[in-house]
Design a protein around this motif. Structure first.
Motif, PDB file in Angstrom:
ATOM      1  N   ARG A 149      -8.335   3.785  -7.754  1.00 16.33           N
ATOM      2  CA  ARG A 149      -7.241   4.494  -7.609  1.00 16.33           C
ATOM      3  C   ARG A 149      -6.147   2.863  -7.237  1.00 16.33           C
ATOM      4  O   ARG A 149      -6.731   1.982  -6.503  1.00 16.33           O
ATOM      5  CB  ARG A 149      -6.956   4.968  -6.396  1.00 16.33           C
ATOM      6  N   PRO A 150      -5.222   2.648  -8.044  1.00 13.62           N
ATOM      7  CA  PRO A 150      -4.421   1.629  -8.122  1.00 13.62           C
ATOM      8  C   PRO A 150      -3.891   1.398  -6.438  1.00 13.62           C
ATOM      9  O   PRO A 150      -3.663   2.315  -6.010  1.00 13.62           O
ATOM     10  CB  PRO A 150      -3.326   1.766  -8.769  1.00 13.62           C
ATOM     11  N   GLY A 151      -3.962   0.173  -6.120  1.00 11.72           N
ATOM     12  CA  GLY A 151      -3.398   0.133  -4.733  1.00 11.72           C
ATOM     13  C   GLY A 151      -4.384   0.134  -3.724  1.00 11.72           C
ATOM     14  O   GLY A 151      -4.193  -0.083  -2.413  1.00 11.72           O
ATOM     15  N   HIS A 152      -5.510   0.650  -4.101  1.00 14.45           N
ATOM     16  CA  HIS A 152      -6.687   1.029  -3.001  1.00 14.45           C
ATOM     17  C   HIS A 152      -7.919   0.110  -3.072  1.00 14.45           C
ATOM     18  O   HIS A 152      -7.953  -0.827  -4.162  1.00 14.45           O
ATOM     19  CB  HIS A 152      -7.161   2.703  -3.323  1.00 14.45           C
ATOM     20  N   ASP A 204       7.048   9.581  -5.544  1.00 16.89           N
ATOM     21  CA  ASP A 204       6.854   8.443  -5.202  1.00 16.89           C
ATOM     22  C   ASP A 204       6.546   8.036  -3.977  1.00 16.89           C
ATOM     23  O   ASP A 204       6.794   9.017  -3.130  1.00 16.89           O
ATOM     24  CB  ASP A 204       7.977   7.570  -6.103  1.00 16.89           C
ATOM     25  N   SER A 205       6.673   6.897  -3.380  1.00 12.10           N
ATOM     26  CA  SER A 205       6.239   6.624  -2.002  1.00 12.10           C
ATOM     27  C   SER A 205       7.315   5.384  -1.703  1.00 12.10           C
ATOM     28  O   SER A 205       7.692   4.556  -2.550  1.00 12.10           O
ATOM     29  CB  SER A 205       4.922   6.110  -1.760  1.00 12.10           C
ATOM     30  N   SER A 206       7.224   5.080  -0.316  1.00 13.00           N
ATOM     31  CA  SER A 206       8.080   3.829   0.218  1.00 13.00           C
ATOM     32  C   SER A 206       7.503   3.036   1.044  1.00 13.00           C
ATOM     33  O   SER A 206       6.431   3.577   1.767  1.00 13.00           O
ATOM     34  CB  SER A 206       9.139   4.518   0.793  1.00 13.00           C
ATOM     35  N   LYS A 219       3.275  -2.079   2.874  1.00 10.35           N
ATOM     36  CA  LYS A 219       3.670  -1.726   1.250  1.00 10.35           C
ATOM     37  C   LYS A 219       3.736  -0.048   1.107  1.00 10.35           C
ATOM     38  O   LYS A 219       3.369   0.633   2.293  1.00 10.35           O
ATOM     39  CB  LYS A 219       2.554  -2.233   0.511  1.00 10.35           C
ATOM     40  N   PRO A 220       4.335   0.173   0.239  1.00  9.03           N
ATOM     41  CA  PRO A 220       4.508   1.877  -0.054  1.00  9.03           C
ATOM     42  C   PRO A 220       3.085   2.364  -0.260  1.00  9.03           C
ATOM     43  O   PRO A 220       2.124   1.842  -0.707  1.00  9.03           O
ATOM     44  CB  PRO A 220       5.225   1.890  -1.310  1.00  9.03           C
ATOM     45  N   THR A 221       2.875   3.800   0.274  1.00 15.48           N
ATOM     46  CA  THR A 221       1.520   4.388   0.218  1.00 15.48           C
ATOM     47  C   THR A 221       1.030   4.270  -1.274  1.00 15.48           C
ATOM     48  O   THR A 221       1.754   4.755  -1.923  1.00 15.48           O
ATOM     49  CB  THR A 221       1.875   5.965   0.416  1.00 15.48           C
ATOM     50  N   PRO A 222      -0.016   3.817  -1.342  1.00 16.09           N
ATOM     51  CA  PRO A 222      -0.570   3.635  -2.968  1.00 16.09           C
ATOM     52  C   PRO A 222      -1.027   4.897  -3.645  1.00 16.09           C
ATOM     53  O   PRO A 222      -0.839   5.159  -4.751  1.00 16.09           O
ATOM     54  CB  PRO A 222      -1.808   2.704  -2.858  1.00 16.09           C
ATOM     55  N   ILE A 235      -0.032   8.293  -4.851  1.00 15.42           N
ATOM     56  CA  ILE A 235       1.125   8.939  -5.693  1.00 15.42           C
ATOM     57  C   ILE A 235       0.879   9.838  -6.428  1.00 15.42           C
ATOM     58  O   ILE A 235      -0.159   9.531  -7.157  1.00 15.42           O
ATOM     59  CB  ILE A 235       2.320   7.851  -5.941  1.00 15.42           C
ATOM     60  N   ALA A 248       7.717  -6.187  -0.571  1.00 21.80           N
ATOM     61  CA  ALA A 248       6.889  -4.748  -0.722  1.00 21.80           C
ATOM     62  C   ALA A 248       7.444  -3.749   0.215  1.00 21.80           C
ATOM     63  O   ALA A 248       7.339  -2.702  -0.438  1.00 21.80           O
ATOM     64  CB  ALA A 248       5.338  -5.016  -0.509  1.00 21.80           C
ATOM     65  N   LEU A 304       9.947  -1.824  -1.913  1.00 16.67           N
ATOM     66  CA  LEU A 304       9.321  -1.336  -3.201  1.00 16.67           C
ATOM     67  C   LEU A 304       9.034   0.212  -2.931  1.00 16.67           C
ATOM     68  O   LEU A 304       8.582   0.810  -1.835  1.00 16.67           O
ATOM     69  CB  LEU A 304       8.449  -1.977  -3.760  1.00 16.67           C
ATOM     70  N   ARG A 305       8.887   0.779  -4.186  1.00 16.31           N
ATOM     71  CA  ARG A 305       8.176   2.182  -4.180  1.00 16.31           C
ATOM     72  C   ARG A 305       6.760   1.783  -4.874  1.00 16.31           C
ATOM     73  O   ARG A 305       6.582   0.953  -5.288  1.00 16.31           O
ATOM     74  CB  ARG A 305       8.773   2.891  -5.271  1.00 16.31           C
ATOM     75  N   GLY A 306       6.180   2.947  -4.298  1.00 23.48           N
ATOM     76  CA  GLY A 306       4.443   2.765  -4.791  1.00 23.48           C
ATOM     77  C   GLY A 306       4.402   2.645  -6.357  1.00 23.48           C
ATOM     78  O   GLY A 306       3.370   1.823  -6.675  1.00 23.48           O
ATOM     79  N   ASN A 361       2.235  -0.778  -6.897  1.00 21.27           N
ATOM     80  CA  ASN A 361       0.632  -0.519  -7.318  1.00 21.27           C
ATOM     81  C   ASN A 361       0.396  -1.491  -8.455  1.00 21.27           C
ATOM     82  O   ASN A 361       1.277  -1.502  -9.545  1.00 21.27           O
ATOM     83  CB  ASN A 361       0.219   0.971  -7.531  1.00 21.27           C
ATOM     84  N   ASP A 362      -0.703  -1.871  -8.530  1.00 20.68           N
ATOM     85  CA  ASP A 362      -1.074  -2.793  -9.740  1.00 20.68           C
ATOM     86  C   ASP A 362      -2.006  -2.062 -10.546  1.00 20.68           C
ATOM     87  O   ASP A 362      -3.226  -1.612 -10.055  1.00 20.68           O
ATOM     88  CB  ASP A 362      -1.807  -4.231  -9.502  1.00 20.68           C
ATOM     89  N   PHE A 417      -5.258  -1.057 -12.917  1.00 16.31           N
ATOM     90  CA  PHE A 417      -6.299  -1.429 -13.596  1.00 16.31           C
ATOM     91  C   PHE A 417      -6.466  -1.411 -14.991  1.00 16.31           C
ATOM     92  O   PHE A 417      -5.856  -0.500 -15.572  1.00 16.31           O
ATOM     93  CB  PHE A 417      -7.472  -0.981 -12.854  1.00 16.31           C
ATOM     94  N   LEU A 433      -7.113  -6.563  -1.992  1.00 12.35           N
ATOM     95  CA  LEU A 433      -6.844  -5.000  -1.745  1.00 12.35           C
ATOM     96  C   LEU A 433      -7.877  -4.626  -0.663  1.00 12.35           C
ATOM     97  O   LEU A 433      -9.376  -4.843  -0.752  1.00 12.35           O
ATOM     98  CB  LEU A 433      -7.608  -4.368  -2.980  1.00 12.35           C
TER      99      LEU A 433
END
Lengths: 365, 365, 365, 365
Positions: free
Chosen positions: A103-106, A200-202, A297-300, A302, B250, B253-255, B259-260, B262, B281
């Motif tokens: 999962r991106p951002g995790h 989306d998330s914030s 950071k926004p919740t990853p 989404i 961040a 920003l929105r998720g 998010n990066d 992969f 991460l």
């Protein structure tokens, strides 16, 4: 590596995964004689529970805490306090899909890289549920701080682009976002509603104030009080920045503006006319309110579509299923507060040996 | 309280005051077999020496380092490395005036409150000279990181309101402010000239990039790599904020943006398309460049008039005498770099026991 | 690995090899306000100096200590105290022979195995000179203990087969072996003379008494006071055993004999009729004199012929050249005393947060 | 004070009282990928369970262990392993009598002095049940050591005056006292029968052998392998002494006898002809079997009459009720073994960064 223990004197060790048997914490070094019952801790845990509003995940988790040791006759004994929160429904879902991709951002990818594999059920050890142990311990720390006249209070300073313009402490618990400005809270809810519509998330910013601090707490070099607050707060998942006092804004100021002038108040105590320092000078508390902020950071997780990879070697596109928090800031408020309470208490305890006179007085010589 | 030791495996202990006999550091836990000579360390110390430009104090301090132990035949032995920098002219001045009042923005007041009195000569333990031990140890850490293909590079991102708009690593050492943007460096110098004319000082931001990091370094809970970087960096005097990756930005920003994603590169390695995370991460390095920033407050010692108090009970107005840095950012660049090197090296060493296979391989079973 | 730091609050870090530039120790966490001058420390160092009698090596080493930091105006400042003893004549000898083989009973072989090579000059880090840092720090600890009414006194209980039969504290410093029994001291000297004639060496036992201890010091589980004393004492080279109270003899006793009965003395204080426990019950001081013993092996450096190996692969026979102590017990007395002082002081400082009442009293709430 | 955590890398934190909800341990820093199931741990716990023979208390305690976290799919994940043993019948008795007086040889008095009061039910935190956490963690350590070819084996060397005269490892588990000498075991049983008839108790000595140790493990100064073994073993309640190799007997020997000669074996490895050192030279393992002994005092709970005091101020005579172990040595064997396993494993993990070559090899550079 052993990375689940924090503190030197008031030392906590947390354990548990989101979908294992439970989550817990062992508090070692708690002084004897503190009145403590499960409700004291439950109040704090309830503040981070899901399902409190439409802006938190509707998952059902009671998070009831049980004291397993270290309390006898309603008072702490000085021996380790083991606190347990059992997980509910931990076997209720099929995680086989999530098991196969990152999962991106995790932290899925980094766990696999570090350990060779991971407990992929709902985030495992890097789940937000890991903070239960922090909050349970923070509640105990706060009880002790209360006896010393010290109050730690965190709240939401901003959600996405919406920042508070006023500060009314009464308002904090009167809106689901824990903002001390009712107008900003409304705007922020509108903003979040828009995020949720867009799947989306914030992110946001949490601010924390520690009042009633004695002067002289913290150490001059590596164990500066602000350095330890920074570590404690950055150790919370999703925190990407920390600043104390004027923080990053201080970088743009001139010395003549940023310096806080000292003066004697009517009682003959040394005070500062301003608090650009945020209550810490040279790593040591200066008697003023400690003020710091944490960037979240926004919740990853989404549900809108994202690109990522499968462990097996393919690039894929995914939508994270499940019901996730569109913003974790409100639930993280009590986590930040807990980390601050733990840090400040440990520093207070360490400070008791700063001067030989204090030691001699203690031992009545 | 013992607050002058940092690190779990690669452990440093610093000591010394600005006007005592000297400043030093003991490095314990350095692996045996590292080629090390005094020049390796001197190069780093020279980067923080005063007198390098008109924007640093013109005080004369050679800061020559001597290796007292732990090196034999040009290689580290695995035993503690004691490094010593003698102070010069430490008795040259009369500090009786400064002894009596509390300089705004300094730790004079908090030291007195904590310890009952202080070594008031030139800042004592809270002087910027305390960082000599950090930099000397950081130089040793950097030597080891080099063998692992890891590079730590810090530079000035902003001075007061002037921020870099471009990044040319070659430019960094070609201007006295260590900025990677020649135009910004010129503007910043103009800004500083103005500050100096007004007997004032400036803050700024230092950015640091760690490249060549393996994946999997750092721990999931309290010992997150970014949390330890934050502590190490905030433990440097004058640092008021820390952020990693997008940091405070961040929070806005929105998720879907933060998010990066992969993907697999041509060699079949997992990569990220962007680096909002700043290379970490879940507290663990993700293989990307680690990018963080530190906010530095303006030098508190300014010669323009300020209000403060005497210890003896009077409010007074003072002008801090002596020749001080109008901005400490350029000299702090190597300090931040050193703290990053120390933190990353300790995390790399701790990571070696993450998996049983690695341990078994090490012991050839 | 970082193995040169000891203590949690009162923390010492030692460094240095027998033939490097010097030997030193950094004391971090010493409370501010302790009167301290170099002579306070020198007195302790002189007790371990060589050349005091015919039973110690006649090597000439002045071991003059210098305080480099942490003391201002004759008092400790609360900042790290760096103590330095420069080595004399450190280049005076050819160590090429010893470099090639492994001395029996020494750490030459194990250092090579651990680190890949070693500083072979005179024992390097595993030389007895390493204890200089311990004793210098122990002298500072003893100064603080004195203010708390606590006295640590070690002496020689036996040399080879000769054990004291009486205890007269005055006698301890009146014989070169630091025995509290003049007759035993004479017999022991005869025994040592015989050892020396035969180019051999002797072991012995050191006993240590800590009087004036408050009750309640030490922790119930891993940080038992006796466990920490054991570690501190076993960490001294050549110590092969530790026992407290009746120690190994307790293994042969029955509970009815080994248990100490409690009673109330005339002042209404709880006392024990006997002291089989050695002053510690459940890891916590019981108010009685703490009594422990350390077994010291015979000096491994002997000039009679021994079999060993060269690193290059041959079995050889060697006679260790140089002038070595025929027994190290007398010089180790002050080392054991120092380790006890350091351990007890750290435990006393840690104990100050055992009860919430003590913390509240300290902060006057 | 936080005294319930042990270890630097492989770190354990125990909690729990004899009559609280349960006993537990959190293992932090366990490498990922170790096959682990509850039975692996239960086997060890069963060795310390009461009721195994007439020489242990007939109390009924199942001591079933549950893994609450840190294991996924049958393998450790690298995250903290929380182990829980619930207490049975913890409310079954009236402890009001014991609450009022101080049992001789127990920690009742020292707990009250330290903390102001105590959990008096069955010994509370200082009960022998506290060792459950140690043994559970030791079982995990032993599983890892097994993969490295290292075996830790403890057994009873003596009971009261009866000492083993021969060593047959097969015999150890064939008698209720875990002695490797069947004749001695019989004599010891006779001795214990006599003790029990007299309502008295006995002490004894446990010996432990660690075989398969690589060379080079342990550190030269404060973290000597034998010093850490001493601390770990002395931290077990009732242990009054520790010795390694020849131990106290070495104090009576001459150097020519006590030194172990080195030689090259047929495979060209450096070996020692004797093992007076007990497998450790200069604090570092020398490749030989590590051999140490622990002296255990007689069980303090005896039903014959003893003098003691009531907390309320009276001298009294008591007979400790309940069914207690006439000797705890047999049940302590697995505790000592566990403490040794934990200590050795932590040292092995710490040793991996001793040399730069090992680090570079690990990171494939």
């Amino acid at each position: 590596m052993a990375g689940s223990t924090l503190g030197t004197i008031f030392k906590i060790t947390t354990w548990g995964e989101s979908h294992g048997r439970g989550i817990g914490v062992v508090i070692d070094g708690c002084p004897a004689g503190v009145a403590l019952k499960e409700e004291d801790i439950q109040i704090y845990l309830n503040r981070r529970k899901p399902g409190q509003s439409q802006y938190t995940t509707p998952r059902k988790e009671d998070d009831s805490v049980e004291i397993l040791s270290g309390v006898f006759g309603g008072r702490t004994t000085g021996c380790p306090i083991s606190l347990l929160v059992l997980n509910e429904n931990q076997l209720s879902r099929d995680y086989s899909e999530i098991a196969g991709y990152y999962r991106p951002g995790h932290a899925d990818f980094t766990f696999d890289e570090k350990y060779g594999f991971r407990d992929y059920r709902g985030g495992g050890r890097s789940s937000g549920r890991e903070t239960i142990g922090r909050v349970a311990a923070g509640a105990v720390a706060a009880k002790i701080l209360e006896q010393l006249g010290i109050t730690v209070m965190a709240y939401t300073k901003s959600i996405g682009p919406v920042t508070i313009q006023s500060f009314d402490p009464e308002t904090i618990t009167n809106n689901p976002l824990y903002m001390p400005d009712a107008d900003a809270a409304k705007q922020a809810q509108n903003y979040l509603n828009d995020c949720m519509r867009k799947q989306d998330s914030s992110g946001g910013i949490i601010e924390c104030r520690i009042s009633g601090m004695p002067t002289g707490i913290g150490d001059p070099v590596f164990e500066k009080l602000d350095a330890n607050l920074a570590k404690a707060v950055l150790s919370v998942g999703a925190v990407k920045g920390f600043e104390i006092g004027d923080g990053f804004a201080a970088a743009t100021l001139r010395g003549s503006v940023n310096n806080d002038s000292f003066y004697y108040d009517a009682q003959g105590n040394v005070k500062k006319r301003t608090n650009h320092s945020g209550g810490v000078l040279g790593g040591i508390s200066d008697g003023d309110t400690i003020v710091f902020r944490a960037a979240i950071k926004p919740t990853p997780s989404i549900s809108s579509q994202q690109n990522t990879v499968k462990k097996s070697g393919e690039d894929i596109s995914v939508s994270i299923k499940g019901r996730h928090d569109p913003v974790i800031v409100p639930r993280a408020v009590v986590v930040v507060e807990s980390m601050a309470a733990l840090t400040v208490l440990d520093a207070l305890m360490l400070n008791m040996t700063a001067n030989i006179q204090g030691i001699c007085d203690f031992y009545h010589k």
